[in-house]
Structure formats: structure tokens, C-alpha cells
Design a protein around this motif. Structure first.
Motif, short mmCIF file in Angstrom:
data_model
loop_
_atom_site.label_atom_id
_atom_site.label_comp_id
_atom_site.label_asym_id
_atom_site.label_seq_id
_atom_site.Cartn_x
_atom_site.Cartn_y
_atom_site.Cartn_z
N PRO A 8 0.82 -1.22 0.00
CA PRO A 8 0.00 0.00 0.00
C PRO A 8 0.85 1.27 0.00
O PRO A 8 1.75 1.43 0.83
N ALA A 9 0.58 2.12 -0.97
CA ALA A 9 1.31 3.40 -1.07
C ALA A 9 0.49 4.34 -1.94
O ALA A 9 -0.26 3.91 -2.81
N GLY A 10 0.66 5.64 -1.67
CA GLY A 10 -0.05 6.63 -2.47
C GLY A 10 0.82 7.10 -3.62
O GLY A 10 2.05 7.05 -3.57
N SER A 11 0.16 7.61 -4.67
CA SER A 11 0.90 8.18 -5.80
C SER A 11 1.55 9.49 -5.39
O SER A 11 0.98 10.23 -4.58
N TRP A 12 2.67 9.79 -6.01
CA TRP A 12 3.38 11.03 -5.69
C TRP A 12 2.51 12.25 -5.90
O TRP A 12 2.56 13.21 -5.15
N TRP A 13 1.62 12.20 -6.91
CA TRP A 13 0.81 13.39 -7.23
C TRP A 13 -0.33 13.60 -6.23
O TRP A 13 -1.00 14.62 -6.24
N LEU A 14 -0.56 12.59 -5.37
CA LEU A 14 -1.65 12.70 -4.39
C LEU A 14 -1.16 13.32 -3.09
O LEU A 14 -1.94 13.84 -2.30
N ARG A 15 0.17 13.26 -2.89
CA ARG A 15 0.75 13.59 -1.59
C ARG A 15 0.35 14.99 -1.10
O ARG A 15 -0.07 15.16 0.04
N ASP A 16 0.49 15.98 -1.97
CA ASP A 16 0.18 17.35 -1.55
C ASP A 16 -1.30 17.57 -1.31
O ASP A 16 -1.69 18.50 -0.62
N ARG A 17 -2.12 16.73 -1.93
CA ARG A 17 -3.57 16.91 -1.77
C ARG A 17 -4.06 16.32 -0.44
O ARG A 17 -5.16 16.59 -0.01
N LEU A 18 -3.24 15.47 0.18
CA LEU A 18 -3.61 14.91 1.49
C LEU A 18 -3.18 15.94 2.55
O LEU A 18 -2.18 15.78 3.23
N ASP A 19 -3.95 17.01 2.66
CA ASP A 19 -3.54 18.14 3.48
C ASP A 19 -4.25 18.12 4.83
O ASP A 19 -4.82 17.10 5.23
N ASP A 20 -4.24 19.27 5.52
CA ASP A 20 -4.77 19.27 6.89
C ASP A 20 -6.30 19.18 6.97
O ASP A 20 -6.85 19.21 8.06
N ARG A 21 -6.97 19.03 5.86
CA ARG A 21 -8.42 18.75 5.93
C ARG A 21 -8.65 17.30 6.35
O ARG A 21 -9.75 16.90 6.68
N ILE A 22 -7.57 16.52 6.26
CA ILE A 22 -7.73 15.07 6.45
C ILE A 22 -6.94 14.63 7.68
O ILE A 22 -5.73 14.88 7.77
N ARG A 23 -7.65 14.00 8.62
CA ARG A 23 -6.97 13.51 9.81
C ARG A 23 -6.40 12.13 9.47
O ARG A 23 -7.07 11.32 8.82
N VAL A 24 -5.17 11.88 9.91
CA VAL A 24 -4.56 10.58 9.59
C VAL A 24 -4.08 9.94 10.90
O VAL A 24 -3.35 10.56 11.66
N SER A 25 -4.53 8.73 11.18
CA SER A 25 -4.05 7.98 12.35
C SER A 25 -3.38 6.70 11.84
O SER A 25 -4.08 5.80 11.35
N THR A 26 -2.07 6.65 11.92
CA THR A 26 -1.37 5.44 11.47
C THR A 26 -0.99 4.59 12.68
O THR A 26 -1.08 5.04 13.83
N GLY A 27 -0.56 3.35 12.41
CA GLY A 27 -0.14 2.45 13.48
C GLY A 27 -1.30 2.04 14.38
O GLY A 27 -1.09 1.72 15.55
N ARG A 28 -2.51 2.06 13.87
CA ARG A 28 -3.69 1.72 14.69
C ARG A 28 -4.52 0.64 14.02
O ARG A 28 -4.75 0.68 12.82
N ARG A 29 -4.95 -0.31 14.82
CA ARG A 29 -5.88 -1.31 14.27
C ARG A 29 -7.22 -1.18 14.98
O ARG A 29 -7.27 -0.73 16.13
N ILE A 30 -8.26 -1.55 14.26
CA ILE A 30 -9.60 -1.43 14.85
C ILE A 30 -9.82 -2.59 15.81
O ILE A 30 -9.66 -3.76 15.44
N ALA A 31 -10.15 -2.27 17.06
CA ALA A 31 -10.34 -3.32 18.06
C ALA A 31 -11.83 -3.56 18.33
O ALA A 31 -12.24 -4.69 18.61
N LYS A 32 -12.62 -2.52 18.22
CA LYS A 32 -14.04 -2.68 18.57
C LYS A 32 -14.87 -1.64 17.81
O LYS A 32 -14.43 -0.51 17.60
#
Ligand SMILES: Cc1cc2nc3c(=O)[nH]c(=O)nc-3n(C[C@H](O)[C@H](O)[C@H](O)COP(=O)(O)OP(=O)(O)OC[C@H]3O[C@@H](n4cnc5c(N)ncnc54)[C@H](O)[C@@H]3O)c2cc1C
Length: 414
Positions: free
Chosen positions: A264-288
Motif C-alpha cells: 500500500p502506497a499513495g501516488s506522488w501526485w496525491l501527496r500534496d492533496r492529502l492536506d490538513d483537511r484530512i486527519r490521519v491515524s497510522t499504526g492503529r488497528r480497529i479493536a471494537k
């Protein structure tokens, strides 16, 4: 007694079905291709999306020259992402030129017919007696929702492939589960549509592809390896351009290849569009997951065991596709039970034929046999050639078709 007869019925008119039909018709076989051309792309991918694959790796397979994406769009450069609408239009142009008579209906049942063939039933009620059936149904039937999210109502949890228009989420808190291109682009398009997306990913951090270089020095080429339809590198070239060899690798190696090539990886051209409108939580798995009055409470856990509860109105699982013959309800239960599978996917011959003579699988279902390129448009020409040439060897030959394209296109002698 069937209503009609055909040498071959192809279920699905996406890149693999259309490519296979083009090769078969060129060999003079009677082919019925069932499905609206490029339907999955037009209806099950988000409006405003761009392709991740490069223009040179986004071609359907044809027996004649002049049918590649880059023939249709000669000025399209490496590194210039293709808008979804442009690709759908290319696929539909391909269908109109190379395959007279795609049928805008569906295959609803395939069962053993009289003799060695099959009886195929369409949603119109028509039955067709066919010697051969090619299941080119793509990724749609194999949409995967992880267990933690499974079983919840579709107004609360949906798969990314359930959406074309994301505008219906305007003003809503939406969790997007996943870390691949589909998750990241869905999140960006949700934000563009006025929603409040929150990407939740198990990976420790997001990964991004780099900008492809149009010109590389000899040194870089020797060190980095050749460019191929799946990316750059010696091994990547092998998986992309030699799927016939992949089939000879041990099963465990092929499984690993399909899982780990192009993680899983994003395209280079998408990177700048993933801006502060979008919250990102990595390293997390859904438990419940708990259903609430107006949404869901998602409990996620990080690697240290720290829990976080997030309230959202909807969850989009951008969690991919897993081939499983058991989910192909258009094939009768009796036939499905007789298809030899491994981890749910059909075991295929070198010609994409399953354990049932005359029943072929193309596209994602063939990835466990031929490797990761079968997950992409780039694998369509290889699959189509192999399938068509195997079928023709088994079928009495007729006069080659004078297809509409024959006058304007030269044979492709690759
Ligand atoms: C969001 C997203 C982005 C992607 N981006 C890329 C990309 O940039 N480049 C790339 O190479 N790949 C990309 N892919 C992968 C892409 O789906 C495959 O490469 C491609 O669609 C494979 O072609 P196909 O013909 O096997 O499947 P599809 O395109 O899915 O075509 C199969 C068709 O069969 C039809 N069908 C299903 N069941 C029946 C039935 N019973 N009767 C009749 N018709 C039926 C479906 O409606 C569908 O139109 C992407 C996938 C997703 C989900």
C-alpha cells in the motif's frame, strides 16, 4: 434446450473481458461478451479519481496495432496521471472499435449444459449453449471488508467500491480504513466533497511512490533496473512482463509476491492533496466497533496498546479485494464445488483454464497463479492472448472475422 449457441461466452466487459474478446474475435470465433463496457470503472470507482498506473501500462490487449492507450492519446506523458473519465472513454472506444456487439446485461447463471459445454443464463432470461466460458468479472465480486467491520449495515459501513459519487458524505465524519491509493484518494475526494475524512491505517506510516523519471542515466538504469508496467526494478520487471514464469514459482513464493509486490502506497501526485483537511491515524488497528444512534464508535489500538475511541457517521473500508470462487454466485453451486481452488482462488493451467474444461478465469482471480500483474490492466494482453490461443486450438475454426477494425489497423506481430 438453449435459446442460442456460441463458441465462447465472456462474463464481464472490463479490460480483461474486452481484451480476450478482441483476440478471440480476431481468430474467427463466435463470442458473446456480456456486460456494459468498463462498468466497474464507471460506477464503482470514485468520480474525480486518477489512475495510478502509467499511460504505457494502461492499455487493453488487442491483436492489432493502434489500440493502446498511448495510441489513442499519443501526447500523454510518463508521470501524467490519467483521469478516470479518460480511461473509461478509452475502454469504451476500444470496445466500439474492436468488439462489435457487447451486450449490456449480466450473466446470472453458468451450469453444465448438454455434452461438454455450459448453459449460460443472462439476466434477460436468455439461455446460451457455450463450449467455453471466460469469467472476467474483475475485482467487484471480491470486495473485502475486514472481520471487525463485517456484518454492519451498509449505511454505516461500506466498501470503497460501493461509491462513485462521494458528495453524499458532505458534512459527515467519515473514517477511511486502509493505507493504499484507494484509501488515500478516497479521503482526498471526500474532503473535496465537503466531508471530514479520517484515515485509519495499521501501517506505522504512510508510504508514497516517487515521481517516475522520464530519462535515466545508464548508471541509474543499471543500478535501479528496467522500467515495467508495475514499476522499476529487475524483480518488478519479471513479475510485470513475464507472468508465465511466475506460475512456475513455488506456491508460497507466489502468495508472498501477490501480497508484497506493490505494498500500500499513495501516488506522488496525491501527496500534496492529502492536506490538513484530512486527519490521519497510522499504526492503529480497529479493536471494537459499537453502533450508536447516529453513527459508530470505533475503538482503535496502537502498538503500545493505547486505546482511542473515535466517533464517526460512516466507515469506508478501502481494504482491497480477495479472490474467492465461493463468491461467484453466477456460477452454479454444483460447478463452483467442482472448481479446484487454493485459499479460495481457482487453480489455473498455463492457459488460465480451471480444473473444469472450458471454464477460464481472467483478472484478479488469476493473480495467485500468474502473480501481481493480474491485479492490473497491464496483465490483460498476456491473459487474453493465452486464453484465446488455447480456446482456438480446441474449437473448429471458421473464417477469420472481418471486424470493423480490420481495414484500418495493422496486425500486431509482437
Ligand atoms: C479504486 C481503484 C483504482 C484502480 N486503479 C488502477 C490503475 O490505476 N491501474 C490498473 O492497472 N489497475 C487499477 N485498479 C485495478 C483494476 O480494477 C483492474 O486492473 C482492472 O479493472 C482489471 O480488469 P478486469 O476486466 O479484470 O476487471 P473489471 O474492470 O472490474 O471488469 C469486470 C467487469 O465484469 C462485470 N461483471 C461482473 N460480474 C458480471 C456478471 N455476472 N455478468 C456480466 N458482467 C459482470 C463488472 O461489472 C465489470 O465491469 C484499480 C482498482 C480500484 C478498485
Amino acid at each position: 434446450m438453449s435459446d442460442s449457441a456460441s463458441d465462447v461466452v465472456i462474463a464481464g466487459a472490463g479490460p480483461y473481458g474486452l481484451s480476450t474478446a478482441a483476440h478471440l474475435q480476431n481468430l474467427g470465433l463466435g463470442v458473446r461478451i456480456i456486460g456494459q463496457p468498463m462498468r466497474f470503472w464507471a460506477e464503482n470507482m470514485p468520480a474525480g479519481m486518477y489512475l495510478k498506473s502509467e499511460p504505457f501500462a494502461s492499455s487493453l490487449g488487442a491483436p492489432h496495432r493502434g489500440m493502446r492507450f498511448t495510441d489513442r492519446h499519443p501526447d500523454w506523458r510518463l508521470g501524467q496521471p490519467i483521469p478516470l473519465d479518460t480511461f473509461v472513454a478509452y475502454g469504451r472506444w476500444f470496445a466500439a472499435v474492436a468488439i462489435p456487439g457487447t451486450e449490456n446485461t449480466e450473466v446470472v447463471n453458468v451450469e453444465r449444459g448438454g455434452g461438454a459445454g455450459y448453459t449460460v443464463t443472462l439476466s434477460t432470461g436468455e439461455t446460451i449453449a457455450a463450449r467455453t466460458v471466460v469469467a472476467a468479472v474483475g475485482v467487484g465480486p471480491f470486495a473485502h471488508i475486514p472481520d471487525e467491520l463485517a456484518g454492519l449495515p451498509s449505511w454505516l459501513v461500506s466498501h470503497s467500491s460501493a461509491h462513485h459519487e462521494l458528495g453524499l458524505f458532505a458534512g459527515k465524519e467519515v473514517a477511511v480504513v486502509g493505507a493504499g491509493q484507494s484509501a488515500l484518494e478516497t479521503a482526498v475526494l471526500l474532503a473535496d466533497a465537503g466531508a471530514r475524512p479520517h484515515v485509519i491505517a495499521r501501517r506505522a506510516e504512510l508510504d508514497w511512490n516517487t515521481v517516475p523519471e522520464a530519462r535515466r542515466s545508464l548508471w541509474k538504469l543499471a543500478r535501479g533496473g528496467p522500467r515495467s508496467g508495475l514499476g522499476t526494478g529487475y524483480r518488478t520487471w519479471l513479475w510485470a512482463e513475464q507472468p508465465g514464469l511466475v506460475r512456475h514459482l513455488p506456491e508460497a513464493t507466489r502468495d508472498r509476491l501477490v501480497r508484497e509486490t506493490l505494498p500500500p502506497a499513495g501516488s506522488w501526485w496525491l501527496r500534496d492533496r492529502l492536506d490538513d483537511r484530512i486527519r490521519v491515524s497510522t499504526g492503529r488497528r480497529i479493536a471494537k466497533v459499537v453502533e450508536e444512534e447516529d453513527g459508530l464508535a470505533l475503538t482503535t489500538v496502537d502498538r503500545t496498546g493505547r486505546r482511542l475511541v473515535t466517533e464517526v457517521e460512516h466507515v469506508i473500508a478501502a481494504t482491497g479485494f480477495v479472490p474467492d470462487v465461493a463468491r461467484l454466485t453466477m456460477i452454479s453451486p454444483e460447478l463452483r464445488a467442482r472448481v479446484t481452488t487454493r485459499h479460495g482462488a481457482p487453480v489455473l493451467s498455463r492457459d488460465f483454464e480451471s480444473s473444469l474444461q472450458g471454464l477460464y478465469f481472467a483478472g484478479l482471480a488469476a493473480a495467485p497463479t500468474f502473480g501481481p500483474v493480474m491485479r492490473f490492466v497491464h496483465g490483460a494482453d498476456f491473459a487474453a492472448r493465452r486464453i484465446a490461443h488455447h480456446i482456438i486450438r480446441r474449437t473448429p475454426r471458421r473464417r477469420p472475422s472481418a471486424g470493423r477494425h480490420a481495414a484500418v489497423l495493422e496486425p500486431d506481430v509482437r
